[in-house]
Design a protein around this motif. Sequence first.
Motif, PDB file in Angstrom:
ATOM      1  N   ARG B 192     -24.663  16.788  63.698  1.00 51.96           N
ATOM      2  CA  ARG B 192     -25.889  16.022  63.511  1.00 51.96           C
ATOM      3  C   ARG B 192     -25.851  15.120  62.278  1.00 51.96           C
ATOM      4  N   ALA B 193     -25.013  15.458  61.323  1.00 51.23           N
ATOM      5  CA  ALA B 193     -24.962  14.662  60.093  1.00 51.23           C
ATOM      6  C   ALA B 193     -23.596  14.847  59.443  1.00 51.23           C
ATOM      7  N   ASP B 194     -23.439  14.248  58.272  1.00 50.67           N
ATOM      8  CA  ASP B 194     -22.154  14.386  57.592  1.00 50.67           C
ATOM      9  C   ASP B 194     -22.025  15.747  56.922  1.00 50.67           C
ATOM     10  N   ARG B 195     -23.108  16.498  56.916  1.00 48.27           N
ATOM     11  CA  ARG B 195     -23.113  17.855  56.378  1.00 48.27           C
ATOM     12  C   ARG B 195     -23.755  18.782  57.424  1.00 48.27           C
ATOM     13  N   PRO B 196     -23.534  20.072  57.292  1.00 48.21           N
ATOM     14  CA  PRO B 196     -24.192  20.980  58.245  1.00 48.21           C
ATOM     15  C   PRO B 196     -25.712  20.836  58.172  1.00 48.21           C
ATOM     16  N   VAL B 197     -26.342  20.884  59.330  1.00 50.70           N
ATOM     17  CA  VAL B 197     -27.812  20.844  59.395  1.00 50.70           C
ATOM     18  C   VAL B 197     -28.298  22.198  59.904  1.00 50.70           C
ATOM     19  N   ILE B 198     -28.998  22.895  59.043  1.00 49.00           N
ATOM     20  CA  ILE B 198     -29.576  24.171  59.476  1.00 49.00           C
ATOM     21  C   ILE B 198     -31.103  24.022  59.537  1.00 49.00           C
ATOM     22  N   ALA B 307     -25.177  37.648  71.299  1.00 48.13           N
ATOM     23  CA  ALA B 307     -25.712  36.308  71.549  1.00 48.13           C
ATOM     24  C   ALA B 307     -25.949  35.551  70.249  1.00 48.13           C
ATOM     25  N   ALA B 308     -25.873  36.238  69.127  1.00 51.21           N
ATOM     26  CA  ALA B 308     -26.099  35.592  67.834  1.00 51.21           C
ATOM     27  C   ALA B 308     -25.009  36.017  66.857  1.00 51.21           C
ATOM     28  N   THR B 309     -25.036  35.435  65.676  1.00 47.93           N
ATOM     29  CA  THR B 309     -24.080  35.798  64.624  1.00 47.93           C
ATOM     30  C   THR B 309     -24.875  36.391  63.470  1.00 47.93           C
ATOM     31  N   TYR B 310     -24.326  37.438  62.864  1.00 49.32           N
ATOM     32  CA  TYR B 310     -25.091  38.160  61.852  1.00 49.32           C
ATOM     33  C   TYR B 310     -24.401  38.079  60.504  1.00 49.32           C
ATOM     34  N   ALA B 311     -25.203  37.951  59.466  1.00 54.89           N
ATOM     35  CA  ALA B 311     -24.624  37.809  58.129  1.00 54.89           C
ATOM     36  C   ALA B 311     -25.618  38.284  57.090  1.00 54.89           C
ATOM     37  N   GLU B 312     -25.089  38.748  55.961  1.00 54.39           N
ATOM     38  CA  GLU B 312     -25.944  39.032  54.813  1.00 54.39           C
ATOM     39  C   GLU B 312     -26.311  37.693  54.182  1.00 54.39           C
ATOM     40  N   PRO B 313     -27.419  37.659  53.461  1.00 55.95           N
ATOM     41  CA  PRO B 313     -27.854  36.372  52.902  1.00 55.95           C
ATOM     42  C   PRO B 313     -26.760  35.661  52.102  1.00 55.95           C
ATOM     43  N   ALA B 314     -26.019  36.413  51.316  1.00 54.19           N
ATOM     44  CA  ALA B 314     -25.020  35.779  50.446  1.00 54.19           C
ATOM     45  C   ALA B 314     -23.891  35.127  51.250  1.00 54.19           C
ATOM     46  N   ASP B 315     -23.730  35.523  52.498  1.00 55.33           N
ATOM     47  CA  ASP B 315     -22.611  35.027  53.304  1.00 55.33           C
ATOM     48  C   ASP B 315     -22.996  33.875  54.234  1.00 55.33           C
ATOM     49  N   VAL B 316     -24.268  33.538  54.254  1.00 56.40           N
ATOM     50  CA  VAL B 316     -24.738  32.564  55.245  1.00 56.40           C
ATOM     51  C   VAL B 316     -24.091  31.197  55.047  1.00 56.40           C
ATOM     52  N   VAL B 320     -21.707  29.132  57.678  1.00 58.24           N
ATOM     53  CA  VAL B 320     -22.072  27.823  58.199  1.00 58.24           C
ATOM     54  C   VAL B 320     -20.926  26.840  58.002  1.00 58.24           C
ATOM     55  N   HIS B 321     -20.369  26.827  56.796  1.00 59.83           N
ATOM     56  CA  HIS B 321     -19.281  25.883  56.519  1.00 59.83           C
ATOM     57  C   HIS B 321     -18.034  26.214  57.361  1.00 59.83           C
ATOM     58  N   ARG B 322     -17.763  27.493  57.521  1.00 57.21           N
ATOM     59  CA  ARG B 322     -16.576  27.873  58.305  1.00 57.21           C
ATOM     60  C   ARG B 322     -16.708  27.399  59.754  1.00 57.21           C
ATOM     61  N   LEU B 323     -17.885  27.657  60.353  1.00 50.02           N
ATOM     62  CA  LEU B 323     -18.074  27.226  61.752  1.00 50.02           C
ATOM     63  C   LEU B 323     -18.102  25.697  61.867  1.00 50.02           C
ATOM     64  N   ALA B 329     -14.587  27.324  67.760  1.00 55.10           N
ATOM     65  CA  ALA B 329     -15.316  28.579  67.539  1.00 55.10           C
ATOM     66  C   ALA B 329     -16.815  28.350  67.681  1.00 55.10           C
ATOM     67  N   TYR B 330     -17.274  27.211  67.181  1.00 59.22           N
ATOM     68  CA  TYR B 330     -18.690  26.867  67.282  1.00 59.22           C
ATOM     69  C   TYR B 330     -19.114  26.783  68.752  1.00 59.22           C
ATOM     70  N   GLU B 331     -18.316  26.075  69.548  1.00 57.86           N
ATOM     71  CA  GLU B 331     -18.703  25.884  70.956  1.00 57.86           C
ATOM     72  C   GLU B 331     -18.611  27.188  71.743  1.00 57.86           C
ATOM     73  N   ALA B 332     -17.679  28.038  71.362  1.00 57.55           N
ATOM     74  CA  ALA B 332     -17.602  29.350  72.015  1.00 57.55           C
ATOM     75  C   ALA B 332     -18.867  30.157  71.733  1.00 57.55           C
ATOM     76  N   LEU B 333     -19.337  30.023  70.515  1.00 55.07           N
ATOM     77  CA  LEU B 333     -20.582  30.716  70.132  1.00 55.07           C
ATOM     78  C   LEU B 333     -21.776  30.192  70.936  1.00 55.07           C
ATOM     79  N   VAL B 334     -21.821  28.874  71.084  1.00 59.40           N
ATOM     80  CA  VAL B 334     -22.907  28.248  71.847  1.00 59.40           C
ATOM     81  C   VAL B 334     -22.883  28.745  73.298  1.00 59.40           C
ATOM     82  N   ALA B 335     -21.690  28.743  73.887  1.00 60.58           N
ATOM     83  CA  ALA B 335     -21.576  29.153  75.295  1.00 60.58           C
ATOM     84  C   ALA B 335     -21.973  30.612  75.475  1.00 60.58           C
ATOM     85  N   ARG B 336     -21.557  31.452  74.523  1.00 56.98           N
ATOM     86  CA  ARG B 336     -21.867  32.872  74.637  1.00 56.98           C
ATOM     87  C   ARG B 336     -23.381  33.114  74.517  1.00 56.98           C
TER      88      ARG B 336
END
Lengths: 181, 737
Positions: B192-198, B307-316, B320-323, B329-336
């Motif tokens: 959506r942008a040049d940076r991740p959009v959450i 159906a979702a990905t789980y993380a502690e707050p410090a890891d969010v 996001v940057h890794r995906l 990996a991102y699209e596999a997550l979307v499909a799942r």
Amino acid sequence: MTDPLRRAARTARRIPGYRYLRRVVVPRLRRSPAARALAYRIFAVESGRRTSAGGWSDVTAGNLLGGIGLERLPVVLLVLIGTPTDRIAQIVEEVATMQVLGAGFRPIFVIDSPTFAPIRRFGYLAELITPRDSWTAAEPWLAYAGRRLGSMVSLYGVRAVLTVGPDGLDDGDRATLAAYG
Amino acid sequence: MNLIDGPPAGPAGRTVDVLDISDLRFPGGTSHSIAEEIRAQADAGWTTGLVHLNGPLVARVRAVNPSIRALVNDRRAQLIVGREPVAAGVVVVRHPAVLQTAAEQLPPIATDHLVIVANAAPHDIDGHQHYRPESVHAAARDRFGVEPIWAPIGPLVRATIAHRVPPGCLRSEDWVNIIDVDAWSHPRTEWRADRPVIGRHSRDSPQKWPRDPAVLRAVYPDDGSILVRVLGGASAVEGVLGRIPPGWHVQPFGGQAPRDFLADLDFFVYFHDPRWVEAFGRTILEAMASGVPAILPPHFEPTFKDAATYAEPADVAALVHRLRGDRAAYEALVARAREQARHRFSHDTHRRRIAELIAPPGEVRPAISGGPAAPVLIDTSRPAVLFVSSNGAGMGHLTRLLAYARRTAPDLAPHFLSLSQAVGVVAAYDFPFEYAPSSGATGMAPRRWHDLFTARLDDAVRRIRPAVVVFDGTWPYEGILRVRTEHPQIRWVWSRRGMWRAGKNIEQLAKAAWFDTVLEPGDFAAPFDRGVTVASRAIRVGPVTLLDRTELEDRAQARQRLGLPVGPPMALVTLGAGNINDTSRDVGASVTALRSLGVEVCLTRPEITEAGSALPGVHAIADFPLSRRLHAFDLAISAAGYNSFHELLRFGVPSLLVPNTATAIDDQEGRARFAAQHGLAHWLGRVTVKAVTPLLEDLLERGPAMVARAAALDPGNGADEAADTLRQLVEEQGRDR
């Protein structure tokens, strides 16, 4: 710059017992007509009762809606003169349904036969007008009916008048009611 | 339970396959979930009814949620209003707190299956208990007559209620929210942008946000490395951080369609106050259906699984940057996520759980009901008398005036103005009538209502030009004095009965000065009258009844007209109009006792009763004047109001009197005591089967003797004397004018 009102609200939320007050006491005060009347007087708040016509509009909203602000809903006069009595229940139920869906008006029904039951069912206000074919006074019936309707418009602070035809609500009527909510 | 049933038989237009009950005004997920279930039901061919309750969680008057409203307008669901019975194959109650506090708003509902969807935990974030499962369960069982099944919306709510509902009443599967995945799905081919959009969307409530500033900043960075978009407002963030980070893009609740909002995100990140039990998280499901990977705290895992990905707050942020750096990996997550949404949270999921309870649908027809006849022509050739009645608990004032009026004919022309909505009964006597709403009917403050009454009375007087105005009521309205001042040539009469409660209404008696004449209809029980009217000046006439004995139909004719069987003994049970107090318990006991004695029961449905329903197995009649057909009955159980009391005694019906002690002025107990002491009738303060049965047996045996004693006391119908009085006043008025 933070809004001072918001700051005050945040401070208030930290006062011990705030949540109890908000959940228990405030709703009770809001539901109390006496407390609200007192608040109107103390703070000179416009209660919504005085109408531009100089009348009052604290008429009932019926028994279907709940919550604060009922007295501010516009009053709509539905004139069912000449409507067959076996149609009235259906019309009233449709109006009631629209009222619940939109929570935007308070209906008053003007009838010319004593078919009160379907109107009373929802706690709405009904007004009875002597039908034209029963009218034998010297004054023309139109003058009488006009005077009565005028009195209602003024007294109840009517915002809109809908003349419902013998077939019930039409799309114009429905659109008008929907416009209020 | 796996019984497959259709809806129970019910009235046309109020029989549906699925009946959803809730506060339909909720702005968020509850309403959207109901809307989604309506769509699923409609697509399957089931009819859906909706009953709205004004619950405790919505303080202000508010419209039904637009998503539900649209479905009603599209006729995919029927909003059911009014207190008439409803029948449904299955009832689904959503939000137990609504049922706990607003069950009294429900109409009678017949159903075989009741599901209570627990879509929130009983306790709020601060320990406030919104509902008690135990209370809700008991109330539901009482109200619906079936054992409710609890259906928690997810594992977290399940854990909070599992130990608080009876064994066997907890559904084994969660009643998860559902979604139309295809309607929400949005293709994502690029970032959506040049940076991740959450982003996230939720109500703007403190409990919906992390309360720790460090956690909040970790999950929703304010350093610009990640773009943060919020739908639903973020004033709660101000409370935590002192401001809304300037780089955030925040829209208010409803500022954008959630579907469009989600389409502009790369990741949906939802963390809330750890003390808050998020029952399900409908917005998470919407994100998954849209195709946005959801990043959540681990406690959501039992609900959404992989159906979702789980993380502690410090890891969010790192996640996001890794995906963001691994599109595959991102699209596999979307499909799942989409696949899971289709598999576990689809319309089919809901259709399956409804199909476990009910069979395929029937059709619903609208109900139409009729009304009484129109008023009749006025006769203007004779001197007019305007009869004005207040609106008491029953029809007493109106009936008494009618008794006078019909006896003034043919010399005078009666005209009625009544505050009673039963005024239409006057049409049966060919008298013209008008109606003015009472203070109670308008909802107006009494002070302003007096202006209305004054205007109506003044208008009627100017048009009808009566020689005499007769007001019947115990509280003369100030409008009478105001109109009288304007029309001094008219004779004003106050018709007021005696038997006021001792010491009551003294100030009203002074209003006798507003009238030229006070007319007091007599009372058999006058020797027991302890009220203030006893010593006041009045023209006293005999007890007034609408009819004379000679006007009554015989037993066979009366039973035929009322549609009652000719043979069996029959009791009339008429315990007053239903809008003063609830006499249903007395009625139930009376019916039980009468049946045990082999006596059939006939219940009245007074025209002005607001909500009455006949008990099963008894006859129900609505007739005016019922006194014409009193010979149909072998005995009566009745309140001791003026009209009933005198009609029963005068017309010879052995009676058990049950005084209504909730009346403001009328001393019904005094009347009943008098009758009992003089052997004219029996009386009971409150009906129980044990107490009433021997009295009824006695009435069946010795009733004729009691009736004979009453007849000996009767001085004759005072209505004739009253009519004579009115004629004289008309004559006087004519001479004076």
